[in-house]
Design a protein around this motif. Structure first.
Motif, PDB file in Angstrom:
ATOM      1  N   ILE A 236       0.840  -1.202   0.000  1.00 20.02           N
ATOM      2  CA  ILE A 236       0.000   0.000   0.000  1.00 20.02           C
ATOM      3  C   ILE A 236       0.873   1.249   0.000  1.00 20.02           C
ATOM      4  O   ILE A 236       0.647   2.170  -0.788  1.00 20.02           O
ATOM      5  N   ARG A 237       1.859   1.295   0.870  1.00 18.38           N
ATOM      6  CA  ARG A 237       2.730   2.484   0.952  1.00 18.38           C
ATOM      7  C   ARG A 237       3.454   2.742  -0.364  1.00 18.38           C
ATOM      8  O   ARG A 237       3.559   3.879  -0.815  1.00 18.38           O
ATOM      9  N   CYS A 238       3.936   1.690  -1.021  1.00 14.21           N
ATOM     10  CA  CYS A 238       4.625   1.846  -2.296  1.00 14.21           C
ATOM     11  C   CYS A 238       3.671   2.343  -3.371  1.00 14.21           C
ATOM     12  O   CYS A 238       3.976   3.278  -4.107  1.00 14.21           O
ATOM     13  N   ARG A 239       2.517   1.739  -3.453  1.00 15.46           N
ATOM     14  CA  ARG A 239       1.596   2.093  -4.532  1.00 15.46           C
ATOM     15  C   ARG A 239       0.919   3.444  -4.335  1.00 15.46           C
ATOM     16  O   ARG A 239       0.611   4.124  -5.301  1.00 15.46           O
ATOM     17  N   THR A 240       0.684   3.846  -3.092  1.00 16.78           N
ATOM     18  CA  THR A 240       0.084   5.168  -2.876  1.00 16.78           C
ATOM     19  C   THR A 240       1.145   6.259  -2.882  1.00 16.78           C
ATOM     20  O   THR A 240       0.839   7.405  -3.179  1.00 16.78           O
ATOM     21  N   GLY A 241       2.398   5.919  -2.598  1.00 19.15           N
ATOM     22  CA  GLY A 241       3.485   6.894  -2.612  1.00 19.15           C
ATOM     23  C   GLY A 241       4.168   6.955  -3.958  1.00 19.15           C
ATOM     24  O   GLY A 241       3.882   7.816  -4.787  1.00 19.15           O
ATOM     25  N   ALA A 242       5.056   6.018  -4.210  1.00 22.87           N
ATOM     26  CA  ALA A 242       5.881   6.036  -5.429  1.00 22.87           C
ATOM     27  C   ALA A 242       5.059   5.951  -6.710  1.00 22.87           C
ATOM     28  O   ALA A 242       5.370   6.610  -7.691  1.00 22.87           O
ATOM     29  N   LEU A 243       3.997   5.136  -6.712  1.00 23.56           N
ATOM     30  CA  LEU A 243       3.230   4.954  -7.937  1.00 23.56           C
ATOM     31  C   LEU A 243       2.023   5.892  -8.043  1.00 23.56           C
ATOM     32  O   LEU A 243       1.433   6.010  -9.107  1.00 23.56           O
ATOM     33  N   GLY A 244       1.650   6.535  -6.953  1.00 19.80           N
ATOM     34  CA  GLY A 244       0.597   7.544  -7.001  1.00 19.80           C
ATOM     35  C   GLY A 244      -0.829   7.031  -7.070  1.00 19.80           C
ATOM     36  O   GLY A 244      -1.740   7.794  -7.369  1.00 19.80           O
TER      37      GLY A 244
ATOM     38  N   THR B 281      11.260   7.966  -9.468  1.00 19.37           N
ATOM     39  CA  THR B 281      12.707   7.951  -9.247  1.00 19.37           C
ATOM     40  C   THR B 281      13.036   8.523  -7.876  1.00 19.37           C
ATOM     41  O   THR B 281      13.820   7.940  -7.117  1.00 19.37           O
ATOM     42  N   ALA B 282      12.414   9.649  -7.528  1.00 14.64           N
ATOM     43  CA  ALA B 282      12.645  10.284  -6.225  1.00 14.64           C
ATOM     44  C   ALA B 282      12.196   9.384  -5.076  1.00 14.64           C
ATOM     45  O   ALA B 282      12.774   9.422  -3.990  1.00 14.64           O
ATOM     46  N   ALA B 283      11.185   8.558  -5.330  1.00 21.61           N
ATOM     47  CA  ALA B 283      10.678   7.657  -4.294  1.00 21.61           C
ATOM     48  C   ALA B 283      11.471   6.357  -4.209  1.00 21.61           C
ATOM     49  O   ALA B 283      11.155   5.486  -3.411  1.00 21.61           O
ATOM     50  N   GLY B 284      12.502   6.210  -5.056  1.00 20.30           N
ATOM     51  CA  GLY B 284      13.380   5.052  -4.962  1.00 20.30           C
ATOM     52  C   GLY B 284      13.066   3.896  -5.884  1.00 20.30           C
ATOM     53  O   GLY B 284      13.670   2.831  -5.759  1.00 20.30           O
ATOM     54  N   MET B 285      12.139   4.076  -6.828  1.00 19.73           N
ATOM     55  CA  MET B 285      11.879   3.000  -7.784  1.00 19.73           C
ATOM     56  C   MET B 285      13.106   2.849  -8.684  1.00 19.73           C
ATOM     57  O   MET B 285      13.741   3.838  -9.056  1.00 19.73           O
TER      58      MET B 285
ATOM     59  N   ARG C 191      -8.431  -7.495   2.692  1.00 20.39           N
ATOM     60  CA  ARG C 191      -8.838  -7.288   1.296  1.00 20.39           C
ATOM     61  C   ARG C 191      -8.434  -5.860   0.957  1.00 20.39           C
ATOM     62  O   ARG C 191      -8.978  -4.898   1.487  1.00 20.39           O
ATOM     63  N   VAL C 192      -7.430  -5.751   0.096  1.00 23.13           N
ATOM     64  CA  VAL C 192      -6.872  -4.459  -0.297  1.00 23.13           C
ATOM     65  C   VAL C 192      -7.089  -4.297  -1.796  1.00 23.13           C
ATOM     66  O   VAL C 192      -6.801  -5.222  -2.561  1.00 23.13           O
ATOM     67  N   VAL C 193      -7.589  -3.136  -2.219  1.00 19.44           N
ATOM     68  CA  VAL C 193      -7.816  -2.880  -3.641  1.00 19.44           C
ATOM     69  C   VAL C 193      -7.197  -1.546  -4.018  1.00 19.44           C
ATOM     70  O   VAL C 193      -7.433  -0.534  -3.366  1.00 19.44           O
ATOM     71  N   GLN C 194      -6.378  -1.562  -5.083  1.00 20.19           N
ATOM     72  CA  GLN C 194      -5.768  -0.370  -5.661  1.00 20.19           C
ATOM     73  C   GLN C 194      -5.686  -0.552  -7.161  1.00 20.19           C
ATOM     74  O   GLN C 194      -5.391  -1.659  -7.591  1.00 20.19           O
ATOM     75  N   PRO C 195      -5.820   0.391  -8.013  1.00 21.16           N
ATOM     76  CA  PRO C 195      -6.310   1.728  -7.750  1.00 21.16           C
ATOM     77  C   PRO C 195      -7.822   1.800  -7.642  1.00 21.16           C
ATOM     78  O   PRO C 195      -8.343   2.708  -7.007  1.00 21.16           O
ATOM     79  N   GLY C 196      -8.556   0.871  -8.276  1.00 26.66           N
ATOM     80  CA  GLY C 196      -9.983   0.812  -8.074  1.00 26.66           C
ATOM     81  C   GLY C 196     -10.777   1.953  -8.678  1.00 26.66           C
ATOM     82  O   GLY C 196     -11.850   2.260  -8.212  1.00 26.66           O
TER      83      GLY C 196
END
Length: 129
Positions: A18-26, A93-97, A41-46
């Protein structure tokens, strides 16, 4: 009409995903519901009408754990469309991907391959046109 609504992505830890997808991936978090068995049960981006959402699922057992980071057998398994390639590439890139190449221009758009949090290969793509 039938369509693929969710794609399961096996992960080590849902909170980390969740932290990666809401932060680095937006992406936004559409759902995070605890289940009686201790899972979530986690859903992204939805986002309705934008294609399938991701359903990160914690790997349980050796067979599933072996798939974390290798969802597509070493190939790029997911393509992330960008409406602003430069902005998204810079944020990621700034988020470390980790990008495996410099952005390149192809007939179908601007693309760069990156590795996600677990090592899965993905494409960041701004479609042409």
């Amino acid at each position: 009409m039938r369509r693929i609504a969710l794609v399961t992505l096996v992960v080590d830890d849902c909170g980390e995903a969740i932290r990666c997808r809401t932060g680095a991936l937006g992406f936004r978090l559409a759902e995070d519901t605890p289940r009686p068995d201790g899972s979530r049960r986690v859903v992204q981006p939805g986002e309705p009408g934008t294609g399938p959402g991701l359903l990160p699922a914690r790997a349980r057992g050796e067979a599933r754990a072996a798939r974390v980071g290798d969802q597509a057998g070493g190939r790029g398994g997911f393509c992330l469309h960008a409406d602003d390639f430069a902005r998204d590439h810079a944020r990621m890139t700034a988020a470390g991907m980790t990008f495996l190449e410099e952005p390149r221009h192809e007939p179908y758009g601007t693309v760069a391959v990156f590795r996600d949090l677990y090592g899965n290969r993905r494409d960041l793509l701004r479609p042409a046109g």
